[in-house]
Design an enzyme around this catalytic site. Structure first.
Site, PDB file in Angstrom:
ATOM      1  CE  LYS A 175     -16.617  -2.818   4.360  1.00 42.12           C
ATOM      2  NZ  LYS A 175     -15.549  -2.616   5.377  1.00 42.12           N
ATOM      3  CD  GLU A 207     -12.278   6.615  -8.857  1.00 40.84           C
ATOM      4  OE1 GLU A 207     -11.122   6.486  -9.278  1.00 40.84           O
ATOM      5  OE2 GLU A 207     -13.060   7.485  -9.268  1.00 40.84           O
ATOM      6  CD  GLU A 210      -2.217  -0.387  -5.579  1.00 40.01           C
ATOM      7  OE1 GLU A 210      -3.072  -1.273  -5.408  1.00 40.01           O
ATOM      8  OE2 GLU A 210      -2.504   0.818  -5.690  1.00 40.01           O
TER       9      GLU A 210
HETATM   10  P1  NAP Z   1      -9.487  -3.378  -0.278  1.00 39.78           P
HETATM   11  O1  NAP Z   1      -8.903  -4.487   0.471  1.00 39.78           O
HETATM   12  O2  NAP Z   1      -9.964  -3.597  -1.648  1.00 39.78           O
HETATM   13  O3  NAP Z   1     -10.662  -2.824   0.632  1.00 39.78           O
HETATM   14  C1  NAP Z   1     -11.471  -1.751   0.231  1.00 39.78           C
HETATM   15  C2  NAP Z   1     -12.843  -1.921   0.849  1.00 39.78           C
HETATM   16  O4  NAP Z   1     -13.454  -3.113   0.322  1.00 39.78           O
HETATM   17  C3  NAP Z   1     -12.808  -2.099   2.368  1.00 39.78           C
HETATM   18  O5  NAP Z   1     -13.903  -1.440   2.932  1.00 39.78           O
HETATM   19  C4  NAP Z   1     -12.909  -3.598   2.503  1.00 39.78           C
HETATM   20  O6  NAP Z   1     -13.403  -4.045   3.743  1.00 39.78           O
HETATM   21  C5  NAP Z   1     -13.853  -3.954   1.385  1.00 39.78           C
HETATM   22  N1  NAP Z   1     -13.745  -5.367   1.024  1.00 39.78           N
HETATM   23  C6  NAP Z   1     -12.670  -6.191   1.173  1.00 39.78           C
HETATM   24  N2  NAP Z   1     -12.969  -7.442   0.759  1.00 39.78           N
HETATM   25  C7  NAP Z   1     -14.259  -7.414   0.349  1.00 39.78           C
HETATM   26  C8  NAP Z   1     -15.147  -8.399  -0.168  1.00 39.78           C
HETATM   27  N3  NAP Z   1     -14.780  -9.661  -0.338  1.00 39.78           N
HETATM   28  N4  NAP Z   1     -16.403  -8.014  -0.494  1.00 39.78           N
HETATM   29  C9  NAP Z   1     -16.808  -6.741  -0.300  1.00 39.78           C
HETATM   30  N5  NAP Z   1     -16.019  -5.778   0.203  1.00 39.78           N
HETATM   31  C10 NAP Z   1     -14.760  -6.105   0.520  1.00 39.78           C
HETATM   32  O7  NAP Z   1      -8.479  -2.156  -0.360  1.00 39.78           O
HETATM   33  P2  NAP Z   1      -7.619  -1.521   0.815  1.00 39.78           P
HETATM   34  O8  NAP Z   1      -6.513  -2.446   1.136  1.00 39.78           O
HETATM   35  O9  NAP Z   1      -8.510  -1.059   1.914  1.00 39.78           O
HETATM   36  O10 NAP Z   1      -7.073  -0.215   0.106  1.00 39.78           O
HETATM   37  C11 NAP Z   1      -5.969  -0.226  -0.724  1.00 39.78           C
HETATM   38  C12 NAP Z   1      -6.381  -0.272  -2.175  1.00 39.78           C
HETATM   39  O11 NAP Z   1      -7.250   0.814  -2.460  1.00 39.78           O
HETATM   40  C13 NAP Z   1      -5.221  -0.128  -3.118  1.00 39.78           C
HETATM   41  O12 NAP Z   1      -5.320  -1.059  -4.141  1.00 39.78           O
HETATM   42  C14 NAP Z   1      -5.398   1.277  -3.682  1.00 39.78           C
HETATM   43  O13 NAP Z   1      -4.849   1.455  -4.946  1.00 39.78           O
HETATM   44  C15 NAP Z   1      -6.854   1.409  -3.697  1.00 39.78           C
HETATM   45  N6  NAP Z   1      -7.247   2.818  -3.732  1.00 39.78           N
HETATM   46  C16 NAP Z   1      -7.702   3.317  -4.917  1.00 39.78           C
HETATM   47  C17 NAP Z   1      -8.050   4.651  -5.011  1.00 39.78           C
HETATM   48  C18 NAP Z   1      -8.544   5.221  -6.301  1.00 39.78           C
HETATM   49  O14 NAP Z   1      -9.187   6.249  -6.255  1.00 39.78           O
HETATM   50  N7  NAP Z   1      -8.298   4.620  -7.436  1.00 39.78           N
HETATM   51  C19 NAP Z   1      -7.944   5.469  -3.890  1.00 39.78           C
HETATM   52  C20 NAP Z   1      -7.475   4.928  -2.703  1.00 39.78           C
HETATM   53  C21 NAP Z   1      -7.138   3.578  -2.638  1.00 39.78           C
HETATM   54  P3  NAP Z   1     -12.338  -4.494   4.880  1.00 39.78           P
HETATM   55  O15 NAP Z   1     -11.778  -3.240   5.382  1.00 39.78           O
HETATM   56  O16 NAP Z   1     -13.116  -5.214   5.901  1.00 39.78           O
HETATM   57  O17 NAP Z   1     -11.328  -5.385   4.226  1.00 39.78           O
END
Ligand code: NAP
Ligand code: MG
Length: 498
Positions: A194, A270, A402
């Protein structure tokens, strides 16, 4: 002709105009609409224009995708191919990605605002490289015979887990998907991916390329949709064996809960970061400033391992602040299709609102060195200036949380111990950097920093050969390297008495 470093803005615009978007769900090797018929808009944050509308997968679509992945896994069309056979298919996929670098780069750039020149020289070639690396590794891993002795033969083998669910973010859409898919597929699993709702387009094209490379139907399914429905349905699915996630810490915790409340599937996370960058007085300050600017302004600062906290020795603080302000002045955002731009817009207006909220709080908590404003251009207001704060209270939100945008905080320290205490005072432990010419200090400080990766005299060092991931609330489990295979396989013992 295909040297992307020579493409002009007009070249990219012409290619963008000719793009065809894949906008259905990919299940069992076919593009299909959502069971509900629902769709959502994919918006280009650089202009606010709608690129296409995409099928919005929900629980029923996740069900279909998991069933397809399960069928593929059980009948062995991929899981029982030899490692060398899987290698050949994934090497063909790597080659197809290379052939389609301009298109894949444009899809990510248009979908989420990153510079197309970066997507074309870093993200898309990176994806090809990671598929190639994992493909080449998979037929070079030997299993074990346990040293039982006697008339016993105990074989310890690595076996695939079954159906892997992968949920990824929007900051490096193609690469975050690849980091999961390459080792998961190489080890013989079937996958349901997804992508983030902001950036589904490159994953859908990737699925098509994988089919073209010879990946059998059902082995890779891509269900675009929203986290609350498609993401949650995957996290709670009773027939998913393993859920791998990259994204925020808050959502990572939800996946642990989903697993605990459903079938206890393995969960590997991650998540977020707030990585410190320690600058000692004996460092090469120009090199440190160049790399620190890259570390916080590259990809608009939308990087999990961005070195968002600079900790600088008090004796060189003013010099470093001046250097960083000069670098920030060079990093102004512009059209992501223009090779002269230094940054693009943030992923969407909502995220720009969040980042501006942090900036407003920073203005209360310390001194604004530069930036701090939102920029409107081309009918979009998702652009944010590179921004630097200093003289901050240690409990300021911009220091603790963050931001995921082009916002750097600079704090000072007097001793190595104080630097380490400040650096480690965070719920996150993803990455850290140290700048010093003193090898002894580099090693002792690295030993004491809480981080999955410590970079010395550089920032954000990363390769297919080294494991990537965090500790504390930055998550656990590792992407990349031979160790990534651990997440996608179980050790199975077969004990023979003879
Ligand atoms: P996010 O909001 O956590 O979303 C990540 C994924 O999870 C998306 O596909 C999102 O779908 C899904 N998601 C959101 N709410 C959910 C729920 N209630 N249940 C199941 N899945 C759900 O993160 P983001 O804003 O896309 O990305 C930024 C974050 O990613 C930052 O915190 C960053 O640090 C982290 N990140 C970490 C790494 C690492 O390797 N450590 C690498 C890159 C990014 P939707 O798109 O529909 O919301
Ligand atoms: Mg988009």
């Amino acid at each position: 002709m295909n040297d992307v470093t020579q493409f002009t803005r007009a070249d990219w615009q012409a290619r963008a105009a000719a793009l065809r978007f894949r906008n259905q769900i990919w299940i069992d090797g076919r593009a299909v609409p959502a069971a509900s018929g629902a769709r959502f808009e994919s918006v280009n944050p650089a202009t606010g224009a709608v690129l296409t509308d995409v099928a919005r997968g929900g629980a029923e679509d996740i069900d279909r995708a998991v069933a397809s992945a399960r069928r593929a896994f059980e009948d062995g069309r991929w899981s029982r191919k030899t490692p060398a056979e899987r290698k050949e298919v994934l090497l063909r996929l790597a080659a197809l990605i290379r052939e389609n670098v301009p298109e894949l780069a444009l899809l990510d750039s248009l979908d989420m605002g990153k510079l197309v020149k970066d997507a074309a020289t870093i993200d898309a070639p990176g994806s090809a490289h990671f598929f190639q690396w994992h493909a080449e590794a998979i037929d070079k891993l030997y299993d074990e015979i346990a040293p039982t002795g006697g008339r016993d033969l105990a074989m310890v083998r690595r076996v695939p887990l079954g159906v892997v669910g992968a949920v990824v973010p929007w900051n490096f859409p193609l690469d975050m998907a690849t980091w999961k898919l390459a080792p998961a597929l190489a080890t013989g699993n079937s996958v349901v991916l997804k992508p983030a709702e902001q950036s589904p387009l490159s994953a859908l094209r990737l699925a098509e390329l994988a089919a073209e490379a010879g990946l059998p139907d059902g082995v890779l399914n891509v269900v675009p949709g929203f986290g609350e429905d498609a993401g949650q349905a995957l996290g709670r699915h009773a027939d998913v064996d393993c859920l791998v996630f990259t994204g925020s810490t808050a959502v990572g915790k939800m996946f642990q809960r989903y697993a605990g409340e459903s079938n206890m599937k393995q969960v590997w996370l991650e998540t977020g970061g707030k990585s410190p960058n320690l600058i000692f007085p004996d460092a090469d300050l120009d090199a440190a400033a160049d790399m620190a600017a890259f570390g916080i302004f590259f990809n608009q600062g939308e990087v999990c391992s961005a070195n968002s906290r600079m900790l600088v020795h008090a004796s060189i603080a003013e010099e470093m602040i001046e250097r960083m302000a000069a670098r920030a002045a060079q990093a102004q955002p512009g059209d992501p299709l223009d090779p002269a731009s230094a940054m693009g817009p943030l992923v969407d207006r909502k995220h720009a609102d969040t980042v501006m909220g942090f900036i407003a709080s920073g203005k209360q908590a310390g001194r604004l060195v530069c930036g701090g404003e939102r920029i409107a251009r081309d009918a979009s207001d998702a652009y944010v200036q590179p921004t630097i704060f200093t003289d901050l209270r240690p409990d300021a939100r911009v220091v603790r949380e963050e931001i995921f945008g082009p916002v750097l905080t600079i704090q000072t320290f007097k001793t190595e111990d104080e630097a380490l205490t400040m650096a480690n005072d965070s719920p996150y432990a993803l990455a850290a950097s140290v700048w010093t010419r003193d090898l002894g200090r580099a090693l002792s400080v690295s030993d004491r920093l809480n981080a999955g990766t410590v970079s010395v005299n550089t920032v954000d060092a990363l390769s297919a050969m080294t494991p990537f991931g965090g500790m504390k609330q930055s998550g656990f489990g590792r992407d990349l390297s031979i160790h990534s295979f651990d997440k996608y396989s179980a050790l199975k013992t077969t004990w023979i008495k003879y």
